[in-house]
Design a protein around this motif. Structure first.
Motif, mmCIF file in Angstrom:
data_model
loop_
_atom_site.group_PDB
_atom_site.id
_atom_site.type_symbol
_atom_site.label_atom_id
_atom_site.label_comp_id
_atom_site.label_asym_id
_atom_site.label_seq_id
_atom_site.Cartn_x
_atom_site.Cartn_y
_atom_site.Cartn_z
ATOM 1 N N GLU A 1 49.001 3.168 44.518
ATOM 2 C CA GLU A 1 49.496 1.839 44.889
ATOM 3 C C GLU A 1 51.010 1.827 45.002
ATOM 4 O O GLU A 1 51.584 1.143 45.837
ATOM 5 C CB GLU A 1 49.034 0.807 43.859
ATOM 6 C CG GLU A 1 47.546 0.474 43.947
ATOM 7 C CD GLU A 1 47.116 -0.498 42.866
ATOM 8 O OE1 GLU A 1 47.806 -0.560 41.818
ATOM 9 O OE2 GLU A 1 46.102 -1.192 43.056
ATOM 10 N N PHE B 1 39.696 2.418 50.243
ATOM 11 C CA PHE B 1 39.752 0.984 49.943
ATOM 12 C C PHE B 1 41.136 0.418 50.251
ATOM 13 O O PHE B 1 41.269 -0.691 50.795
ATOM 14 C CB PHE B 1 39.407 0.734 48.479
ATOM 15 C CG PHE B 1 39.880 -0.592 47.954
ATOM 16 C CD1 PHE B 1 39.348 -1.782 48.442
ATOM 17 C CD2 PHE B 1 40.875 -0.655 46.986
ATOM 18 C CE1 PHE B 1 39.797 -3.015 47.976
ATOM 19 C CE2 PHE B 1 41.334 -1.871 46.519
ATOM 20 C CZ PHE B 1 40.791 -3.053 47.008
ATOM 21 N N MET B 2 42.178 1.181 49.938
ATOM 22 C CA MET B 2 43.548 0.706 50.157
ATOM 23 C C MET B 2 43.839 0.461 51.638
ATOM 24 O O MET B 2 44.709 -0.350 51.988
ATOM 25 C CB MET B 2 44.558 1.697 49.578
ATOM 26 C CG MET B 2 44.643 1.668 48.061
ATOM 27 S SD MET B 2 45.911 2.791 47.412
ATOM 28 C CE MET B 2 47.397 2.029 48.045
ATOM 29 N N THR C 1 42.034 -1.080 53.529
ATOM 30 C CA THR C 1 41.546 -2.432 53.848
ATOM 31 C C THR C 1 42.370 -3.505 53.148
ATOM 32 O O THR C 1 42.206 -4.696 53.444
ATOM 33 C CB THR C 1 40.065 -2.594 53.428
ATOM 34 O OG1 THR C 1 39.968 -2.552 51.987
ATOM 35 C CG2 THR C 1 39.213 -1.487 54.019
ATOM 36 N N ALA C 2 43.234 -3.093 52.221
ATOM 37 C CA ALA C 2 43.968 -4.081 51.428
ATOM 38 C C ALA C 2 45.475 -3.851 51.430
ATOM 39 O O ALA C 2 46.202 -4.486 50.674
ATOM 40 C CB ALA C 2 43.449 -4.054 49.989
ATOM 41 N N SER C 3 45.946 -2.920 52.278
ATOM 42 C CA SER C 3 47.376 -2.631 52.335
ATOM 43 C C SER C 3 47.731 -2.168 53.743
ATOM 44 O O SER C 3 46.898 -2.202 54.652
ATOM 45 C CB SER C 3 47.750 -1.554 51.306
ATOM 46 O OG SER C 3 47.230 -0.291 51.700
ATOM 47 N N GLY D 1 34.905 -1.136 50.626
ATOM 48 C CA GLY D 1 35.985 -2.015 50.169
ATOM 49 C C GLY D 1 36.093 -2.115 48.658
ATOM 50 O O GLY D 1 36.254 -1.117 47.964
ATOM 51 N N ASP D 2 35.974 -3.343 48.137
ATOM 52 C CA ASP D 2 36.114 -3.586 46.702
ATOM 53 C C ASP D 2 35.094 -2.806 45.865
ATOM 54 O O ASP D 2 35.304 -2.606 44.668
ATOM 55 C CB ASP D 2 35.964 -5.081 46.396
ATOM 56 C CG ASP D 2 37.162 -5.878 46.901
ATOM 57 O OD1 ASP D 2 38.236 -5.279 47.044
ATOM 58 O OD2 ASP D 2 37.000 -7.078 47.157
#
Length: 203
Positions: A10, A41-42, A44-46, A163-164
């Protein structure tokens, strides 16, 4: 360990993926499954992309493999012969055994390197015998890159797809790893039994 890994990724993004995968290749107990699925996953979220994570992971895999290949070069056949000359009776090994193993890897090594990159634990360690047998370096790099690319693409894509729920992939990979370890153990025991019988027949 998972929290430590995810924190690094992260914070450092692609560089974190590269470093973690490189270290994972040198120290196999670090789980690449966590690194790659969380990396997926990252995406999809970054701001990280699948291609970027896969590229960073593959570069890290190759870098780590080169380190182990280099260590293997230091343990070449001539050095092993000296070890056998000194400890051969204890290890029940001869120079002939080393030469046979080296000849086997010369013949089947390329395919072994490629397919072992898809098997947990030995996917990293296979670089050692590749170096010990002085496998052509460019061929080693090519096959290591291809095998690593497949492994990384599958896990990163799975992480991005769920994802999550990326940790669920880690759970299934643990099952796959345990099955692989069991198969490796059975093959190892079979090899030991075969070798003992072989030595008895020669005696």
């Amino acid at each position: 360990m998972e929290n430590w890994i995810t924190d690094i990724m992260e914070q450092f993004g692609y560089v974190g993926v590269f470093v973690l995968i490189m270290v994972e290749n040198v120290f196999p107990p670090i789980p690449s499954e966590v690194i790659l699925t969380f990396g997926g996953f990252m995406t999809t979220a970054s701001s990280l992309t699948k291609i970027g994570v896969i590229a960073a992971a593959t570069a890290g895999s190759v870098a780590g493999a080169i380190i182990l290949y280099g260590i293997g070069l230091l343990l070449d056949v001539e050095r092993l012969e000296k070890i056998v000359d000194r400890w051969g009776r204890v290890l029940r090994l001869t120079r002939e055994d080393i030469h046979k193993a080296d000849a086997w890897f010369d013949k089947y090594g390329p395919w072994t390197v490629f397919f072992c990159r898809l098997v947990p634990l030995i996917r990293s360690l296979i670089s050692l015998p590749a170096g010990m047998s002085n496998m052509n370096f460019m061929l080693f790099i090519l096959l290591t890159t291809l095998g690593s690319l497949i492994w990384n693409t599958v896990l990163v894509s799975l992480g991005a797809a769920v994802g999550d729920n990326w940790e669920s992939i880690v759970h299934y990979m643990d099952i796959y790893s345990n099955i692989a370890y069991a198969i490796i153990a059975v093959l190892g025991i079979a090899a030991i039994i075969w070798y003992i019988n072989f030595r008895r027949k020669r005696a």
